[in-house]
Design a protein around this motif. Structure first.
Motif, short mmCIF file in Angstrom:
data_model
loop_
_atom_site.label_atom_id
_atom_site.label_comp_id
_atom_site.label_asym_id
_atom_site.label_seq_id
_atom_site.Cartn_x
_atom_site.Cartn_y
_atom_site.Cartn_z
N GLY A 179 0.46 -1.36 0.08
CA GLY A 179 0.15 0.07 0.14
C GLY A 179 0.84 0.99 -0.18
O GLY A 179 0.56 1.83 0.55
N LEU A 180 2.13 1.50 -0.41
CA LEU A 180 2.66 2.67 0.18
C LEU A 180 2.29 3.13 -1.71
O LEU A 180 2.25 2.82 -2.75
N PRO A 181 3.21 4.84 -1.47
CA PRO A 181 2.89 5.72 -3.23
C PRO A 181 3.79 4.44 -3.61
O PRO A 181 5.13 4.59 -3.85
N THR A 182 3.38 4.57 -5.45
CA THR A 182 4.73 4.71 -6.57
C THR A 182 6.27 5.08 -6.57
O THR A 182 6.94 4.93 -6.75
N ASP A 183 6.07 6.31 -5.76
CA ASP A 183 7.19 6.85 -5.69
C ASP A 183 8.32 7.19 -4.09
O ASP A 183 8.75 8.22 -4.19
N VAL A 184 7.72 5.72 -3.88
CA VAL A 184 8.92 5.26 -2.73
C VAL A 184 9.87 5.69 -2.99
O VAL A 184 10.53 4.61 -3.76
N GLN A 185 10.77 5.63 -1.53
CA GLN A 185 12.20 5.58 -2.28
C GLN A 185 12.76 4.82 -0.25
O GLN A 185 11.93 4.61 0.50
N ALA A 186 13.77 3.99 -0.41
CA ALA A 186 13.83 2.94 0.21
C ALA A 186 14.98 3.68 1.55
O ALA A 186 14.68 3.31 2.77
N ASP A 187 15.08 5.13 1.27
CA ASP A 187 15.48 5.79 2.03
C ASP A 187 14.03 5.72 3.22
O ASP A 187 14.29 6.06 4.36
N GLU A 188 13.67 6.50 2.82
CA GLU A 188 12.32 7.25 3.08
C GLU A 188 11.37 5.93 4.07
O GLU A 188 11.14 6.13 5.72
N LEU A 189 11.76 4.73 3.68
CA LEU A 189 11.00 3.45 4.50
C LEU A 189 12.24 3.45 5.63
O LEU A 189 11.43 3.03 6.62
N ARG A 190 13.49 3.15 5.03
CA ARG A 190 14.63 2.86 6.35
C ARG A 190 14.12 3.67 7.16
O ARG A 190 14.39 3.68 8.54
N SER A 191 13.93 5.34 6.93
CA SER A 191 13.72 6.37 8.42
C SER A 191 12.73 5.75 9.12
O SER A 191 13.03 5.60 10.37
N LEU A 192 11.33 5.85 8.66
CA LEU A 192 10.79 5.08 9.16
C LEU A 192 10.75 3.95 9.93
O LEU A 192 10.30 3.54 11.39
N PHE A 193 10.72 2.62 10.00
CA PHE A 193 11.15 1.46 10.13
C PHE A 193 12.52 1.62 10.98
O PHE A 193 12.51 0.75 12.08
N GLN A 194 13.13 2.02 10.91
CA GLN A 194 14.43 2.21 11.70
C GLN A 194 14.04 2.90 13.29
O GLN A 194 14.79 2.08 14.18
N THR A 195 13.09 3.33 13.82
CA THR A 195 12.22 3.14 14.96
C THR A 195 11.49 2.55 15.46
O THR A 195 11.98 2.44 16.99
#
Length: 113
Positions: A33-49
């Motif tokens: 359910g991610l936006p089509t322009d999602v970037q790996a760094d954006e996800l890493r930042s969220l999940f590293q929490t």
């Protein structure tokens, strides 16, 4: 003999008590359910929490469906379980998104892609 069991009989793969074994990259989560322009760094930042992220693999977007997916790998199962509990069907990656993301245990192939 091989026993065949339908997935619906096993229950929700996002359930924290149904976790797979770690592969060479860590404990693998599916994020949908991610936006089509999602970037790996954006996800890493969220999940590293929620713990040490060992890898993020964004799958090719499916523009016709208007969404993308990714695999996120954690070094520790407890971190992955925490991320599922906090984010699955509760968190919008961006405030403008209509639906929250899906986060669950990934089963299947060991290699992303």
């Amino acid at each position: 003999p091989i026993e065949v069991v339908r997935a619906r009989e096993l229950g929700d793969s996002g359930s924290p008590d149904r976790r797979p074994n770690a592969n060479t990259e860590g404990f693998k989560l599916f994020v949908g359910g991610l936006p089509t322009d999602v970037q790996a760094d954006e996800l890493r930042s969220l999940f590293q929490t929620y713990g040490d992220v060992s890898n993020v693999h964004v799958l090719p977007a499916r523009p016709e469906r208007g969404q993308a997916a990714a695999f996120v790998y954690y070094a520790a199962a407890e971190s992955a379980t925490s991320a599922i509990g906090a984010l699955d069907k509760q968190h919008r990656l961006r405030s403008m998104e209509d639906r929250p993301i899906q986060v669950k245990w990934a089963f299947g192939r060991d290699k992303a892609g």
